[in-house]
Design a protein around this motif. Structure first.
Motif, PDB file in Angstrom:
ATOM      1  N   MET A  95       0.821  -1.206   0.000  1.00  0.00           N
ATOM      2  CA  MET A  95       0.000   0.000   0.000  1.00  0.00           C
ATOM      3  C   MET A  95       0.860   1.263   0.000  1.00  0.00           C
ATOM      4  SD  MET A  95      -2.900   1.570   0.141  1.00  0.00           S
ATOM      5  CE  MET A  95      -3.815   2.949   0.838  1.00  0.00           C
ATOM      6  N   LEU A  96       1.913   1.272   0.798  1.00  0.00           N
ATOM      7  CA  LEU A  96       2.750   2.461   0.883  1.00  0.00           C
ATOM      8  C   LEU A  96       3.334   2.815  -0.479  1.00  0.00           C
ATOM      9  CD1 LEU A  96       4.657   1.777   4.223  1.00  0.00           C
ATOM     10  CD2 LEU A  96       2.761   3.352   3.847  1.00  0.00           C
ATOM     11  N   ARG A  97       3.640   1.805  -1.259  1.00  0.00           N
ATOM     12  CA  ARG A  97       4.239   2.037  -2.568  1.00  0.00           C
ATOM     13  C   ARG A  97       3.174   2.334  -3.626  1.00  0.00           C
ATOM     14  NH1 ARG A  97       9.435   1.322  -3.692  1.00  0.00           N
ATOM     15  NH2 ARG A  97       9.701   0.553  -1.585  1.00  0.00           N
ATOM     16  N   ALA A  98       2.121   1.514  -3.641  1.00  0.00           N
ATOM     17  CA  ALA A  98       1.110   1.654  -4.692  1.00  0.00           C
ATOM     18  C   ALA A  98       0.315   2.945  -4.569  1.00  0.00           C
ATOM     19  CB  ALA A  98       0.161   0.450  -4.654  1.00  0.00           C
ATOM     20  N   SER A  99       0.096   3.410  -3.345  1.00  0.00           N
ATOM     21  CA  SER A  99      -0.725   4.608  -3.140  1.00  0.00           C
ATOM     22  C   SER A  99       0.022   5.896  -3.437  1.00  0.00           C
ATOM     23  CB  SER A  99      -1.214   4.651  -1.694  1.00  0.00           C
ATOM     24  OG  SER A  99      -0.126   4.861  -0.812  1.00  0.00           O
ATOM     25  N   GLY A 100       1.358   5.832  -3.459  1.00  0.00           N
ATOM     26  CA  GLY A 100       2.141   7.041  -3.641  1.00  0.00           C
ATOM     27  C   GLY A 100       2.610   7.654  -2.346  1.00  0.00           C
ATOM     28  N   LEU A 101       2.255   7.060  -1.198  1.00  0.00           N
ATOM     29  CA  LEU A 101       2.705   7.603   0.077  1.00  0.00           C
ATOM     30  C   LEU A 101       4.228   7.565   0.183  1.00  0.00           C
ATOM     31  CD1 LEU A 101       0.054   6.089   2.511  1.00  0.00           C
ATOM     32  CD2 LEU A 101       0.308   8.483   1.874  1.00  0.00           C
ATOM     33  N   LEU A 102       4.846   6.618  -0.498  1.00  0.00           N
ATOM     34  CA  LEU A 102       6.307   6.565  -0.510  1.00  0.00           C
ATOM     35  C   LEU A 102       6.899   7.852  -1.065  1.00  0.00           C
ATOM     36  CD1 LEU A 102       9.064   5.083  -0.396  1.00  0.00           C
ATOM     37  CD2 LEU A 102       8.551   4.188  -2.664  1.00  0.00           C
ATOM     38  N   TYR A 103       6.196   8.462  -2.023  1.00  0.00           N
ATOM     39  CA  TYR A 103       6.699   9.656  -2.691  1.00  0.00           C
ATOM     40  C   TYR A 103       6.123  10.944  -2.102  1.00  0.00           C
ATOM     41  CZ  TYR A 103       7.681   5.934  -5.983  1.00  0.00           C
ATOM     42  OH  TYR A 103       8.099   4.759  -6.545  1.00  0.00           O
ATOM     43  N   GLY A 104       5.341  10.810  -1.019  1.00  0.00           N
ATOM     44  CA  GLY A 104       4.769  11.995  -0.398  1.00  0.00           C
ATOM     45  C   GLY A 104       3.597  12.559  -1.151  1.00  0.00           C
ATOM     46  N   ARG A 116      16.583   1.006   2.100  1.00  0.00           N
ATOM     47  CA  ARG A 116      15.853   1.364   0.881  1.00  0.00           C
ATOM     48  C   ARG A 116      15.186   2.725   1.034  1.00  0.00           C
ATOM     49  NH1 ARG A 116      13.430  -2.188  -3.285  1.00  0.00           N
ATOM     50  NH2 ARG A 116      11.834  -0.982  -4.397  1.00  0.00           N
ATOM     51  N   PHE A 117      14.597   2.969   2.210  1.00  0.00           N
ATOM     52  CA  PHE A 117      13.938   4.240   2.475  1.00  0.00           C
ATOM     53  C   PHE A 117      14.908   5.409   2.323  1.00  0.00           C
ATOM     54  CE2 PHE A 117      13.472   7.373   5.962  1.00  0.00           C
ATOM     55  CZ  PHE A 117      12.350   8.050   5.516  1.00  0.00           C
ATOM     56  N   ILE A 118      16.085   5.305   2.961  1.00  0.00           N
ATOM     57  CA  ILE A 118      17.058   6.391   2.911  1.00  0.00           C
ATOM     58  C   ILE A 118      17.514   6.634   1.474  1.00  0.00           C
ATOM     59  CG2 ILE A 118      19.393   7.065   3.574  1.00  0.00           C
ATOM     60  CD1 ILE A 118      17.357   7.440   5.778  1.00  0.00           C
ATOM     61  N   LEU A 119      17.794   5.573   0.741  1.00  0.00           N
ATOM     62  CA  LEU A 119      18.287   5.731  -0.625  1.00  0.00           C
ATOM     63  C   LEU A 119      17.210   6.302  -1.536  1.00  0.00           C
ATOM     64  CD1 LEU A 119      20.604   5.399  -2.572  1.00  0.00           C
ATOM     65  CD2 LEU A 119      19.910   3.016  -2.928  1.00  0.00           C
ATOM     66  N   GLU A 120      15.977   5.819  -1.398  1.00  0.00           N
ATOM     67  CA  GLU A 120      14.885   6.328  -2.238  1.00  0.00           C
ATOM     68  C   GLU A 120      14.654   7.819  -2.002  1.00  0.00           C
ATOM     69  OE1 GLU A 120      11.794   2.665  -3.068  1.00  0.00           O
ATOM     70  OE2 GLU A 120      11.884   3.503  -1.058  1.00  0.00           O
ATOM     71  N   GLU A 171      11.496   3.360 -10.819  1.00  0.00           N
ATOM     72  CA  GLU A 171      10.223   3.393 -10.098  1.00  0.00           C
ATOM     73  C   GLU A 171       9.813   4.822  -9.770  1.00  0.00           C
ATOM     74  OE1 GLU A 171      10.633   0.931  -6.684  1.00  0.00           O
ATOM     75  OE2 GLU A 171      10.754  -0.950  -7.815  1.00  0.00           O
ATOM     76  N   VAL A 172      10.774   5.636  -9.363  1.00  0.00           N
ATOM     77  CA  VAL A 172      10.495   7.038  -9.063  1.00  0.00           C
ATOM     78  C   VAL A 172       9.995   7.758 -10.317  1.00  0.00           C
ATOM     79  CG1 VAL A 172      11.553   9.245  -8.460  1.00  0.00           C
ATOM     80  CG2 VAL A 172      12.099   7.199  -7.138  1.00  0.00           C
ATOM     81  N   ALA A 173      10.713   7.567 -11.437  1.00  0.00           N
ATOM     82  CA  ALA A 173      10.339   8.236 -12.682  1.00  0.00           C
ATOM     83  C   ALA A 173       8.967   7.785 -13.157  1.00  0.00           C
ATOM     84  CB  ALA A 173      11.387   7.952 -13.750  1.00  0.00           C
TER      85      ALA A 173
END
Length: 469
Positions: A49-58, A281-285, A325-327
Motif C-alpha cells: 500500500m505504501l508504494r502503490a498509493s504514492g505515500l512513498l513519494y509523499g 531502501r527508504f534512505i536511498l529512495e 520506479e520514481v520516474a
C-alpha cells in the motif's frame, strides 16, 4: 469539509468510513494464501500500500482521492497544499480500514478507532487512551478530544514544504515515515483489539529517528557541491524544528546539521547503524527523490548517491531499479506531484537560480522555436491555444507530452523535462522580472489573433500546467 473549521476531522473520517463500506473488499496480497493469518495478510498489505498509493513519494495518486467516493469538487477545493493534505488523510484512513478487514477485526465504531490512530500519529498517547476508554464504554468521544487531534494534525499539515533553492526536500520522507508508522500501528491495534501504549511509543520514537537520519543524509547531499548560504542554513534548521522531534533528539540533530554545514561528515559514520533492509531502501529512495526535485543532478550529487548506496550495501542494479520506479510514478501522477516544491519555489526561489533560468531561456529561444515549428502537431496545438480556442483534454495531454519532448531535445532545457520540471515554469512566472505570459495566455486574451512568436512556448508550458496539473 472545510480544513481549519471545527469538526472537519470528524466529517472527513465519517466520509472515509462510508466510502469504504461501498468500496470493494481488499484482496489478499499476492504470495499469500487465504489461509494465511490476518496479521500476515495485513503486514504484506502495508508494504504494498505504501508504494502503490504514492505515500512513498509523499504524493498520493489522484485515485486515492476519487476512490473515497468524494466528488471532484469537494476533493479539489482549497489550496493545492490543502488538497494534498486531505488526500493524505483519506489514504491513511483507507489503509487503516483495509487493515481492519484483513486482520479480521470485528465490527466497531470505525470513525472513533481512526481518531485513536490519528491521535497516536501526532504523539498524543494520553488522548488516544481517553478515546479508547470512551469506545470501550460505548460513550461518545468529547468534542475537546476531537479538537486536540484536529489541532495537532493542522500544525503538522503544511510545515515541511520542500524548497529546492534553500531547504531540504523533507516532505516526502517525513510523510512516508509517518505512513509506515501509522500502518504498523493500525496493524497492531486491530490485531490485538486494543492499544499497546509501550509499542505505540516505540513506533513513534522509531519514526522520529528515521526522520532525523534522513535529515543528516539530505543535509550531506545539500552540502556536496558548496557550503550552504546563510538563508539555506536557516531554512534547514527551521525544518528540523518543524519535524516535531523529541527535544533530546532534536538537539542532537541540530548539532550534527551545524557541523555538516562546516565540514563534510563521513557517510559511513552517518549510516553505520542502519541494519534494516527497509530502512536502507527508504534512505536511498528519499535521497534519489531529493536529488531529482530541482530537475537536475550534478556530478557531486551522483557521486554522493553512489557512495551512499555503497555504504548501505545496495547493489547498483537496485539503485537503477529505484530510479525507474520514481520516474514511473511521477510520470503517471503529475497532477499532484511536487505541490510543496512549486509553491515554496514560487515565493523563495533565489535570485541566482532565477537568473540562470532566465539566461537559459533567452540563449535557447530561437532553437526552441525551431524545434516547435518542426513538430507539426505541437505547432498546430499551440497556435490553436494562442488564438483562444479551447483544447480537448486529449489535445492538452498530447501538447504537454510533446512540450516535454521538445525540452528533452535541448540539453540546456533538460530541467523542464525532469520529474516536476515543467511545474517550475509556474514558479518562474511569479518571480521572473519579466512576464512569461503573452497576452493570449493572460486572463483577458487579446482581441486580435496572436502569431506564434515571442515567449509563447515558455508561456504555454506554464499555461498547460495550470490546466492539466
Amino acid at each position: 469539509m472545510d480544513l481549519g473549521k471545527a469538526g472537519w476531522l470528524s466529517s472527513l473520517l465519517e466520509e472515509s468510513v462510508a466510502a469504504h463500506v461501498r468500496a470493494p473488499a481488499p484482496v489478499v496480497p499476492s504470495g499469500l494464501s487465504e489461509s494465511s493469518s490476518g496479521r500476515a495478510r495485513a503486514r504484506s498489505y502495508v508494504r504494498r500500500m505504501l508504494r502503490a498509493s504514492g505515500l512513498l513519494y509523499g504524493t498520493p495518486a489522484d485515485g486515492s482521492v476519487s476512490a473515497e467516493g468524494t466528488s471532484s469538487e469537494s476533493a479539489g477545493t482549497g489550496s493545492p497544499e490543502e488538497v494534498l493534505f486531505r488526500a493524505v488523510m483519506r489514504t491513511f484512513a483507507r489503509m487503516a480500514l483495509d487493515i481492519a478487514i484483513l486482520a479480521g477485526s470485528p465490527e466497531g465504531p470505525r470513525r472513533e478507532q481512526l481518531l485513536l490512530l490519528f491521535a497516536v500519529l501526532t504523539g498524543q498517547l494520553d488522548e488516544a487512551r481517553s478515546v479508547e476508554e470512551k469506545v470501550r464504554q460505548g460513550q461518545e468521544v468529547p468534542k475537546r478530544l476531537w479538537g486536540r487531534v484536529e489541532d495537532a494534525l493542522e500544525r503538522r499539515a503544511l510545515s515541511l514544504s520542500g524548497d529546492p533553492a534553500y531547504g531540504l526536500v523533507l516532505h516526502n520522507g517525513a510523510l512516508y515515515a509517518d505512513a509506515h508508522m501509522f500502518g504498523r500501528q493500525a496493524l497492531d491495534y486491530f490485531s490485538r483489539g486494543g492499544l499497546n501504549h509501550e509499542m505505540a511509543r516505540r513506533r513513534i520514537d522509531f519514526a522520529a529517528r528515521q526522520k532525523a537520519l534522513l535529515v543528516e543524509v539530505l543535509t550531506g547531499l545539500a552540502c556536496v557541491d558548496r557550503q550552504p548560504t546563510f538563508s539555506a542554513r536557516r531554512a534547514i534548521l527551521r525544518q528540523v524544528e518543524d519535524l516535531g522531534l523529541p527535544d533530546e533528539l532534536e538537539g542532537e540533530l541540530r548539532v550534527a546539521v551545524r557541523q555538516a554545514f562546516e565540514r563534510r561528515r563521513s557517510l559511513s559514520t552517518t549510516v553505520k547503524n542502519v541494519s534494516s533492509v527497509d530502512l536502507r531502501r527508504f534512505i536511498l529512495e528519499q535521497t534519489l527523490l531529493a536529488s531529482l526535485v530541482d530537475g537536475r543532478r550534478t556530478r557531486g550529487e551522483r557521486a554522493f548517491i553512489d557512495q551512499l548506496a555503497h555504504e548501505l550495501r545496495v547493489p547498483e542494479s537496485t539503485v537503477h531499479q529505484l530510479e525507474l520506479e520514481v520516474a514511473e510514478f511521477y510520470a503517471k501522477n503529475r497532477s499532484v506531484v511536487d505541490v510543496f516544491t512549486v509553491s515554496s519555489a514560487a515565493n523563495l526561489m533565489g535570485e541566482d537560480m532565477v537568473s540562470r533560468m532566465q539566461n537559459t531561456l533567452e540563449r535557447n529561444f530561437h532553437r526552441l522555436m525551431q524545434e516547435v515549428r518542426e513538430t507539426g502537431e505541437l505547432y498546430h496545438l499551440l497556435t490553436k491555444a494562442a488564438r483562444g480556442q479551447a483544447l480537448t483534454a486529449e489535445e492538452r495531454q498530447r501538447m504537454r507530452a510533446q512540450l516535454i519532448d521538445v525540452a528533452k531535445a535541448i540539453p540546456a532545457l533538460a530541467i523542464f523535462a525532469a520529474p516536476g520540471g515543467m511545474l517550475l515554469l509556474v514558479a518562474l512566472a511569479k518571480v521572473l522580472p519579466f512576464n512569461l505570459l503573452p497576452s493570449a495566455f493572460q486572463d483577458e486574451p487579446a482581441s486580435e489573433p496572436v502569431s506564434l512568436e515571442g515567449e509563447v512556448v515558455s508561456s504555454e508550458a506554464g499555461s498547460t500546467e495550470r490546466k492539466v496539473g
